[in-house]
Scaffold this motif. Structure first.
Motif, PDB file in Angstrom:
ATOM      1  N   PRO A 129       0.836  -1.188   0.002  1.00 38.00           N
ATOM      2  CA  PRO A 129      -0.040  -0.023  -0.034  1.00 38.00           C
ATOM      3  C   PRO A 129       0.884   1.486  -0.110  1.00 38.00           C
ATOM      4  CG  PRO A 129       0.247  -1.159   2.118  1.00 38.00           C
ATOM      5  CD  PRO A 129       0.841  -1.877   1.135  1.00 38.00           C
ATOM      6  N   ALA A 130       0.338   2.195  -0.817  1.00 40.84           N
ATOM      7  CA  ALA A 130       1.012   3.574  -0.398  1.00 40.84           C
ATOM      8  C   ALA A 130       0.808   4.256   1.128  1.00 40.84           C
ATOM      9  CB  ALA A 130       0.402   4.573  -1.464  1.00 40.84           C
ATOM     10  N   LEU A 131       1.750   4.926   1.569  1.00 38.23           N
ATOM     11  CA  LEU A 131       1.679   5.146   2.812  1.00 38.23           C
ATOM     12  C   LEU A 131       1.909   6.664   3.078  1.00 38.23           C
ATOM     13  CD1 LEU A 131       4.075   2.509   4.531  1.00 38.23           C
ATOM     14  CD2 LEU A 131       1.718   2.397   4.312  1.00 38.23           C
ATOM     15  N   PRO A 132       0.739   7.297   2.860  1.00 35.37           N
ATOM     16  CA  PRO A 132       0.619   8.756   3.116  1.00 35.37           C
ATOM     17  C   PRO A 132       0.852   9.119   4.487  1.00 35.37           C
ATOM     18  CG  PRO A 132      -1.583   8.154   2.887  1.00 35.37           C
ATOM     19  CD  PRO A 132      -0.611   6.843   2.862  1.00 35.37           C
ATOM     20  N   SER A 133       1.497  10.506   4.550  1.00 37.84           N
ATOM     21  CA  SER A 133       1.484  11.332   5.863  1.00 37.84           C
ATOM     22  C   SER A 133       0.380  12.003   6.178  1.00 37.84           C
ATOM     23  CB  SER A 133       2.811  11.871   5.992  1.00 37.84           C
ATOM     24  OG  SER A 133       2.895  12.414   7.225  1.00 37.84           O
ATOM     25  N   THR A 134      -0.022  11.821   7.246  1.00 38.54           N
ATOM     26  CA  THR A 134      -1.251  12.374   7.742  1.00 38.54           C
ATOM     27  C   THR A 134      -0.678  13.652   8.532  1.00 38.54           C
ATOM     28  OG1 THR A 134      -1.448  11.530   9.974  1.00 38.54           O
ATOM     29  CG2 THR A 134      -2.538  10.605   8.077  1.00 38.54           C
ATOM     30  N   LEU A 135       0.626  13.822   8.830  1.00 38.65           N
ATOM     31  CA  LEU A 135       1.250  14.930   9.459  1.00 38.65           C
ATOM     32  C   LEU A 135       0.746  15.023  11.117  1.00 38.65           C
ATOM     33  CD1 LEU A 135       1.271  17.858   7.086  1.00 38.65           C
ATOM     34  CD2 LEU A 135       2.996  16.147   7.435  1.00 38.65           C
ATOM     35  N   ALA A 136      -0.118  13.774  11.406  1.00 38.02           N
ATOM     36  CA  ALA A 136      -0.316  13.697  12.827  1.00 38.02           C
ATOM     37  C   ALA A 136      -0.155  12.235  13.283  1.00 38.02           C
ATOM     38  CB  ALA A 136      -1.968  13.992  12.717  1.00 38.02           C
ATOM     39  N   PRO A 137       1.247  12.046  13.659  1.00 33.59           N
ATOM     40  CA  PRO A 137       1.489  10.820  14.007  1.00 33.59           C
ATOM     41  C   PRO A 137       1.001  10.310  15.343  1.00 33.59           C
ATOM     42  CG  PRO A 137       3.301  12.035  14.207  1.00 33.59           C
ATOM     43  CD  PRO A 137       2.345  12.810  13.473  1.00 33.59           C
ATOM     44  N   PRO A 138       0.562   9.034  15.576  1.00 35.62           N
ATOM     45  CA  PRO A 138       1.138   7.769  15.043  1.00 35.62           C
ATOM     46  C   PRO A 138       0.351   7.593  13.493  1.00 35.62           C
ATOM     47  CG  PRO A 138      -0.066   7.210  16.773  1.00 35.62           C
ATOM     48  CD  PRO A 138       0.036   8.567  17.077  1.00 35.62           C
ATOM     49  N   GLU A 139       0.724   6.982  12.669  1.00 38.10           N
ATOM     50  CA  GLU A 139       0.082   6.639  11.666  1.00 38.10           C
ATOM     51  C   GLU A 139      -0.861   5.631  11.560  1.00 38.10           C
ATOM     52  OE1 GLU A 139      -0.292   8.639   9.315  1.00 38.10           O
ATOM     53  OE2 GLU A 139       1.384   9.859   9.554  1.00 38.10           O
ATOM     54  N   LYS A 140      -1.854   4.960  10.694  1.00 38.22           N
ATOM     55  CA  LYS A 140      -2.423   3.913  10.766  1.00 38.22           C
ATOM     56  C   LYS A 140      -1.572   2.505  10.494  1.00 38.22           C
ATOM     57  CE  LYS A 140      -6.945   6.163   9.676  1.00 38.22           C
ATOM     58  NZ  LYS A 140      -8.181   6.088   9.083  1.00 38.22           N
ATOM     59  N   PHE A 141      -1.930   1.417  10.842  1.00 36.51           N
ATOM     60  CA  PHE A 141      -1.425   0.175  10.531  1.00 36.51           C
ATOM     61  C   PHE A 141      -1.716  -0.326   9.117  1.00 36.51           C
ATOM     62  CE2 PHE A 141      -0.922   0.366  15.265  1.00 36.51           C
ATOM     63  CZ  PHE A 141       0.226   0.037  15.182  1.00 36.51           C
ATOM     64  N   LEU A 142      -1.144   0.102   8.111  1.00 41.06           N
ATOM     65  CA  LEU A 142      -1.756  -0.138   6.713  1.00 41.06           C
ATOM     66  C   LEU A 142      -0.920  -1.039   6.254  1.00 41.06           C
ATOM     67  CD1 LEU A 142      -2.247   3.474   5.259  1.00 41.06           C
ATOM     68  CD2 LEU A 142      -3.856   2.203   6.383  1.00 41.06           C
ATOM     69  N   VAL A 143       0.230  -1.541   6.786  1.00 38.49           N
ATOM     70  CA  VAL A 143       1.050  -2.706   6.068  1.00 38.49           C
ATOM     71  C   VAL A 143       0.545  -3.921   6.649  1.00 38.49           C
ATOM     72  CG1 VAL A 143       3.327  -3.446   5.635  1.00 38.49           C
ATOM     73  CG2 VAL A 143       2.821  -1.110   5.612  1.00 38.49           C
ATOM     74  N   ARG A 144      -0.276  -4.866   6.177  1.00 35.79           N
ATOM     75  CA  ARG A 144      -0.895  -5.713   7.019  1.00 35.79           C
ATOM     76  C   ARG A 144      -0.693  -7.086   6.033  1.00 35.79           C
ATOM     77  NH1 ARG A 144      -4.108  -3.140  10.435  1.00 35.79           N
ATOM     78  NH2 ARG A 144      -4.693  -4.984  11.185  1.00 35.79           N
ATOM     79  N   PHE A 145      -0.591  -8.206   7.132  1.00 34.11           N
ATOM     80  CA  PHE A 145      -0.417  -9.480   6.480  1.00 34.11           C
ATOM     81  C   PHE A 145      -1.437 -10.247   6.984  1.00 34.11           C
ATOM     82  CE2 PHE A 145       3.832  -7.404   6.448  1.00 34.11           C
ATOM     83  CZ  PHE A 145       4.090  -7.628   5.262  1.00 34.11           C
ATOM     84  N   LYS A 146      -2.589 -10.842   6.144  1.00 33.11           N
ATOM     85  CA  LYS A 146      -3.506 -11.452   6.669  1.00 33.11           C
ATOM     86  C   LYS A 146      -2.869 -12.926   6.648  1.00 33.11           C
ATOM     87  CE  LYS A 146      -8.298 -12.528   6.403  1.00 33.11           C
ATOM     88  NZ  LYS A 146      -8.770 -12.301   7.907  1.00 33.11           N
ATOM     89  N   LEU A 147      -2.736 -13.760   7.757  1.00 37.89           N
ATOM     90  CA  LEU A 147      -2.289 -14.999   7.555  1.00 37.89           C
ATOM     91  C   LEU A 147      -2.835 -16.061   6.957  1.00 37.89           C
ATOM     92  CD1 LEU A 147      -0.523 -15.151  11.505  1.00 37.89           C
ATOM     93  CD2 LEU A 147       0.302 -13.972   9.381  1.00 37.89           C
ATOM     94  N   ALA A 148      -2.231 -16.823   6.238  1.00 41.44           N
ATOM     95  CA  ALA A 148      -2.927 -17.921   5.427  1.00 41.44           C
ATOM     96  C   ALA A 148      -3.304 -18.913   6.646  1.00 41.44           C
ATOM     97  CB  ALA A 148      -2.056 -18.796   4.423  1.00 41.44           C
ATOM     98  N   ARG A 149      -2.949 -19.100   7.236  1.00 41.79           N
ATOM     99  CA  ARG A 149      -3.197 -20.298   8.585  1.00 41.79           C
ATOM    100  C   ARG A 149      -2.920 -19.522  10.150  1.00 41.79           C
ATOM    101  NH1 ARG A 149       0.944 -22.059   5.770  1.00 41.79           N
ATOM    102  NH2 ARG A 149      -0.419 -23.368   4.682  1.00 41.79           N
ATOM    103  N   PRO A 150      -3.852 -19.484  11.085  1.00 40.40           N
ATOM    104  CA  PRO A 150      -3.690 -18.987  12.034  1.00 40.40           C
ATOM    105  C   PRO A 150      -2.421 -19.476  12.894  1.00 40.40           C
ATOM    106  CG  PRO A 150      -5.723 -19.617  11.799  1.00 40.40           C
ATOM    107  CD  PRO A 150      -5.302 -20.138  10.924  1.00 40.40           C
ATOM    108  N   PHE A 151      -1.788 -18.745  13.793  1.00 38.14           N
ATOM    109  CA  PHE A 151      -0.514 -19.111  14.393  1.00 38.14           C
ATOM    110  C   PHE A 151      -1.034 -19.250  16.085  1.00 38.14           C
ATOM    111  CE2 PHE A 151       3.258 -18.477  16.869  1.00 38.14           C
ATOM    112  CZ  PHE A 151       4.198 -19.386  16.153  1.00 38.14           C
ATOM    113  N   THR A 152      -0.829 -20.362  16.530  1.00 35.56           N
ATOM    114  CA  THR A 152      -1.185 -20.525  18.096  1.00 35.56           C
ATOM    115  C   THR A 152       0.096 -19.873  18.773  1.00 35.56           C
ATOM    116  OG1 THR A 152      -2.629 -22.337  17.382  1.00 35.56           O
ATOM    117  CG2 THR A 152      -2.112 -21.833  19.846  1.00 35.56           C
TER     118      THR A 152
END
Length: 360
Positions: A129-152
């Motif tokens: 994803p493109a990560l824009p700056s809102t100039l109001a950190p902290p930023e949103k968690f936009l770099v996301r990895f949805k796991l193919a299988r849950p990890f216990t």
């Protein structure tokens, strides 16, 4: 006949486990952390294992199933730029870890599925994803990895291993929020402007005396396969008889300026991506603690009438800590370029990427 089916459906929905999220380190859930990292997401050829000690993971549920992990852009770097990078295959593996999370062995964990063995949870092409700056950190968690299988998660330490080895070894200014709490590893800030404005962007990763993680000068957006020089100096106000900044517009380099005294010149060559990097291990000498340096890149750009161009300046202050002591109970074990395929990595103790976990 429909009533029992509807009732059963409602019962099924109610019985589904609720998802919860937890941010590690928890103190940076709603505030910006004081550091940043280009590893791992700023590279196409990289391996990086993030180790977290149990003491940092009290927000996670023991035996809870991790379904997604996420990261956010650094809120202080390149405030006026949207951070981007090329798509490509990315792998994530995870392990329940028992050991010293701040000083793990430099040998990467083996694959498997048992304690201290890595289980594959994500392997796919990522359209970053493109990560824009809102100039109001902290930023949103936009770099996301949805796991193919849950990890216990078993209630121990945790290792998260990222790996990519693309056909080209490009690098990007895709910096994520990170922390080196209690370890003063230095700071930096850009000043002045590059010429042209969208090109030849200088970036620094500071360090401190005796740290195994070197001081780095990074160039983005330079000319391809061209000569470049990294400049280090002790002043940004004078260079010999010249007052700085020194405007080079009268010499055919419109918008360019000398921004740092040219005390040390370090030649290198840019990659086919226009990037370049210089690294310096800072000796374990207390006299270097807190030393202020100024840096800039000079590049040869054959497309210009006057083929010399300059980056913005980099105002760098070395950290006051001596060695790798301090920091959160975490570490990064990493390698970039060809080293990404090695069985061993470089250790950066006390470094934690700000990470959001989603659990069932």
């Amino acid at each position: 006949m429909l009533k029992p089916i509807v009732a059963a459906s409602c019962l099924f929905v109610v019985s589904l486990p609720a998802q919860t999220t937890a941010v590690v380190p928890v103190e940076y859930e709603t505030t910006e952390a004081p550091g940043l990292e280009l590893i791992p997401f700023g590279f196409q050829r990289v391996r990086c294992t993030q180790y977290f000690d149990l003491a940092m993971l009290y927000g996670l549920k023991k035996f809870g199933k991790i379904t997604e992990i996420a990261y956010r852009r650094d809120g202080h770097a390149y405030l006026l730029l949207t951070l981007t990078r090329a798509s490509g295959n990315w792998q994530v593996r995870m392990a329940n870890y028992f050991g010293d999370a701040r000083n793990p062995a430099t040998l990467y964990l083996p694959p498997g599925g048992q304690l201290n063995e890595l289980t594959s949870v994500f392997n796919a092409t990522v359209n970053w994803p493109a990560l824009p700056s809102t100039l109001a950190p902290p930023e949103k968690f936009l770099v996301r990895f949805k796991l193919a299988r849950p990890f216990t998660y078993l209630g121990l330490g945790l290792a998260i291993d990222h790996f990519s080895y693309a056909s080209t070894g490009r690098s990007f200014g895709y910096a994520v929020d990170a922390v080196r709490k209690n370890l003063d590893a230095g700071k930096w800030s850009p000043y002045g402007v590059s010429c042209a404005l969208s090109e030849n962007r200088g970036y620094a990763i500071p360090s401190n005396p005796g740290n195994q993680r070197p001081l780095e000068l990074v160039l983005f957006g330079g000319p391809q396969n061209s000569a470049a020089v990294g400049v280090l100096g002790g002043s940004n106000t004078k260079w010999g008889p010249l007052k700085l900044p020194f405007d080079l517009s009268p010499f055919g380099m419109t918008g360019c300026s000398v921004l740092a005294s040219q005390d040390i010149l370090l030649p290198t060559t840019t990659l086919s991506t226009g990037g370049a990097k210089l690294t310096f291990l800072i000796p374990k000498d207390p006299r270097l603690a807190g030393l202020r340096l100024f840096a800039q890149w000079m590049v040869i750009d054959a497309t210009k009438k006057v083929p010399l161009r300059f980056s913005n300046g980099m105002d760098i202050t070395l950290g006051t800590s001596i060695g790798n002591h301090g920091g959160p109970q975490a570490a990064l074990l990493y390698g970039v370029g060809g080293v990404a395929r090695s069985t061993r990595g470089f250790l950066a103790p006390g470094v934690a990427l700000v990470t959001e976990f989603t659990q069932l």
